[in-house]
Motif scaffolding. Structure first.
Motif, PDB file in Angstrom:
ATOM      1  N   PRO A 160      58.289  81.205  51.168  1.00 11.75           N
ATOM      2  CA  PRO A 160      57.899  80.370  49.927  1.00 11.75           C
ATOM      3  C   PRO A 160      59.045  80.308  48.794  1.00 11.75           C
ATOM      4  N   SER A 161      59.384  79.492  48.024  1.00 14.64           N
ATOM      5  CA  SER A 161      60.269  79.356  46.800  1.00 14.64           C
ATOM      6  C   SER A 161      59.710  78.788  45.688  1.00 14.64           C
ATOM      7  N   SER A 162      59.912  79.056  44.471  1.00 15.46           N
ATOM      8  CA  SER A 162      59.504  78.052  43.675  1.00 15.46           C
ATOM      9  C   SER A 162      60.013  76.504  43.556  1.00 15.46           C
ATOM     10  N   ASN A 180      60.069  74.817  45.760  1.00 22.57           N
ATOM     11  CA  ASN A 180      60.615  74.925  47.075  1.00 22.57           C
ATOM     12  C   ASN A 180      62.090  74.528  47.059  1.00 22.57           C
ATOM     13  N   ARG A 201      51.662  80.110  57.387  1.00 24.88           N
ATOM     14  CA  ARG A 201      51.602  80.356  55.935  1.00 24.88           C
ATOM     15  C   ARG A 201      51.888  79.187  55.000  1.00 24.88           C
ATOM     16  N   HIS A 202      51.291  78.726  53.971  1.00 28.61           N
ATOM     17  CA  HIS A 202      51.353  77.675  53.294  1.00 28.61           C
ATOM     18  C   HIS A 202      50.791  77.902  51.882  1.00 28.61           C
ATOM     19  N   THR A 203      51.105  76.795  50.890  1.00 27.55           N
ATOM     20  CA  THR A 203      50.522  76.742  49.614  1.00 27.55           C
ATOM     21  C   THR A 203      49.154  75.679  49.763  1.00 27.55           C
ATOM     22  N   LYS A 251      46.788  73.457  47.613  1.00 28.04           N
ATOM     23  CA  LYS A 251      46.472  73.115  46.212  1.00 28.04           C
ATOM     24  C   LYS A 251      44.997  72.358  46.288  1.00 28.04           C
ATOM     25  N   LEU A 254      59.061  69.020  46.475  1.00 37.38           N
ATOM     26  CA  LEU A 254      57.670  68.945  46.729  1.00 37.38           C
ATOM     27  C   LEU A 254      57.097  67.649  47.187  1.00 37.38           C
ATOM     28  N   GLN A 273      52.467  68.797  49.709  1.00 35.64           N
ATOM     29  CA  GLN A 273      52.479  70.001  49.156  1.00 35.64           C
ATOM     30  C   GLN A 273      51.980  69.840  47.616  1.00 35.64           C
ATOM     31  N   GLN A 300      47.219  79.459  46.843  1.00 38.34           N
ATOM     32  CA  GLN A 300      48.157  78.883  45.818  1.00 38.34           C
ATOM     33  C   GLN A 300      48.811  79.716  44.502  1.00 38.34           C
ATOM     34  N   PRO A 301      50.151  79.864  44.560  1.00 42.56           N
ATOM     35  CA  PRO A 301      50.456  80.595  43.349  1.00 42.56           C
ATOM     36  C   PRO A 301      50.507  79.495  42.064  1.00 42.56           C
ATOM     37  N   SER A 314      51.960  79.899  38.638  1.00 45.60           N
ATOM     38  CA  SER A 314      52.771  80.752  37.912  1.00 45.60           C
ATOM     39  C   SER A 314      53.113  80.582  36.437  1.00 45.60           C
ATOM     40  N   MET A 352      53.396  87.635  40.007  1.00 44.11           N
ATOM     41  CA  MET A 352      52.748  86.335  40.501  1.00 44.11           C
ATOM     42  C   MET A 352      51.093  86.256  40.185  1.00 44.11           C
ATOM     43  N   ASN A 409      51.544  74.356  56.997  1.00 41.18           N
ATOM     44  CA  ASN A 409      52.724  74.090  56.262  1.00 41.18           C
ATOM     45  C   ASN A 409      53.386  72.707  56.696  1.00 41.18           C
ATOM     46  N   ARG A 458      61.980  72.031  55.096  1.00 38.72           N
ATOM     47  CA  ARG A 458      63.141  73.374  54.960  1.00 38.72           C
ATOM     48  C   ARG A 458      64.586  72.704  55.435  1.00 38.72           C
TER      49      ARG A 458
END
Ligand code: FMN
Length: 363
Positions: free
Chosen positions: A55-57, A59, A149-151, A153, A227, A231, A308-309, A311, A335, A349, A353
């Motif tokens: 994951p990355s902020s 994406n 693995r995924h975010t 929402k 995003l 996502q 879901q992060p 932040s 986090m 997911n 990428r």
């Protein structure tokens, strides 16, 4: 042909065209990540594909990777052209994302039967992963977990997080669970909502987010980052409307910001609890947080718990310290993850990428 027949045929044609349009726009995004990198064998290419699922902020995938195949060494550093200068002024989230990438890299190598070790440079500017083939069998289960693995929402149900999961979290460094309907939960929620309100009114943060939003499958499939509608939790007819009428200009405006704030409000309140990832408030601490994040998130995936992060609160130093002090935490929260269950199938997911050769250089 009579006028009546002409009208019927025109209506049918418009309807059929509309159906085609809706199906075309609503189809799931399908990013073909090219894994080929000159100078790497196909096994290492596959391993680095899994690493890139970290994951990355926004994406933004802000990692720059150098591979030294002869030495079995990978050096990860931040890609300064991809940093989020408005929302992440100290690059804290960039280091967390690099830490998540580094841990994913180690896990992917280990899943392919390699031994790994890690070294972080003094200022956290680079992370080195050393890999050697141990000849152990491949761990497909771990690879599937990384791909799953995924975010998420979506709306979460009111089901509580089971005791065994909470017990298991105690074995993951940096993970602290805060159940819903506790005082600590309310405090984090209030900090999250105040911070979300501040960000709603910050034009620079809005403009930066808009640059990372994707407004068609075509744009996401071309840029391979950022995003997408899915996502952002927008699917089906909602996705068709978002992609038909959404524009970058609109995303920078007040209405979009207010809608985003209201969505954050619903999400912050609708979960089984928050999972905090805590670490020192230094570059190296952020990298460690990214590594702990990976462990905790994969543990949640293993147990079908959605993550879901959120932040907003920890993106402000004073708020992170306020949470640390109020909860008497030994380290600073880096986090805040909203966790819980959804009605229906576990999410997937979107696999948006970049091509490996865009950020990997072979030395
Ligand atoms: C440091 C960091 C901060 C993040 N913050 C948020 C956030 O505030 N809200 C959110 O919905 N997702 C957040 N995410 C999740 C990313 O948007 C997500 O990882 C990325 O879009 C890739 O999607 P995936 O997790 O489904 O692979 C964050 C991820 C990281 C690593």
């Amino acid at each position: 042909m009579t006028l009546k027949k002409k009208i019927i045929w025109s209506t049918i044609s418009v309807f059929v065209l509309l159906c085609f349009y809706v199906c075309y726009v609503a189809r799931p995004v399908d990013v073909a990540t090219d894994t080929e990198v000159e100078g790497l064998n196909s096994e290492v290419e596959q391993i680095l594909y899994y690493a890139g699922l970290a994951p990355s902020s926004h994406n933004a995938q802000m990692w720059d990777v150098k591979v030294y195949p002869a030495e079995g060494k990978i050096v990860i550093s931040p890609d300064t052209s991809r940093l989020l200068y408005a929302v992440d002024q100290e690059s804290r989230e960039a280091y967390i994302s690099m830490g998540a990438y580094a841990r994913s890299c180690m896990l992917a190598f280990e899943a392919y039967g390699y031994n790994t070790s890690l070294h972080v440079s003094d200022n956290g500017q680079s992370i080195t992963v050393i890999y050697t083939n141990s000849g152990m069998a491949r761990d497909e289960g771990l690879l599937n977990l990384m791909k799953r693995r995924h975010t998420d929402k979506r709306e979460y149900t009111s089901a509580a997080i089971p005791e065994f999961f909470q017990e298991g979290l105690k074995g993951i460094r940096g993970a602290v669970f805060v159940p819903e309907s506790t005082e600590a939960f309310s405090l984090i929620k209030d900090q999250t909502l105040s911070a979300a309100e501040e960000q709603r009114d910050n034009q620079e943060i809005r403009d930066e987010l808009a640059d990372w939003l994707r407004f068609s499958n075509w744009e996401a499939e071309k840029k391979k980052d950022g995003l997408t509608a899915e996502q952002n939790g927008i699917t089906g007819l909602g996705k068709v409307i978002y992609y038909t009428f959404g524009t970058r200009w609109f995303a920078k405006g007040d209405t979009f910001a207010q809608t985003g704030y209201e969505m954050a409000q619903r999400q912050a309140e609708n979960c089984a609890g928050y999972l905090l990832i805590i670490s020192n408030d230094t570059n190296i601490g952020y990298i460690e947080a990214g590594m702990h994040l990976t462990e905790a998130w994969l543990y949640a995936v293993r147990n079908d718990i959605e993550v879901q992060p959120m932040s907003f609160a920890v993106e402000n130093k004073a708020r992170r310290f306020a949470i640390q002090n109020a909860l008497k935490l030994p380290y600073t929260p880096q986090m805040v993850l909203r966790i819980g269950y959804v009605d229906g199938a576990y999410g997937t997911n979107a696999l948006v990428r970049r091509d490996l050769k865009d950020y990997i250089e072979v030395k």
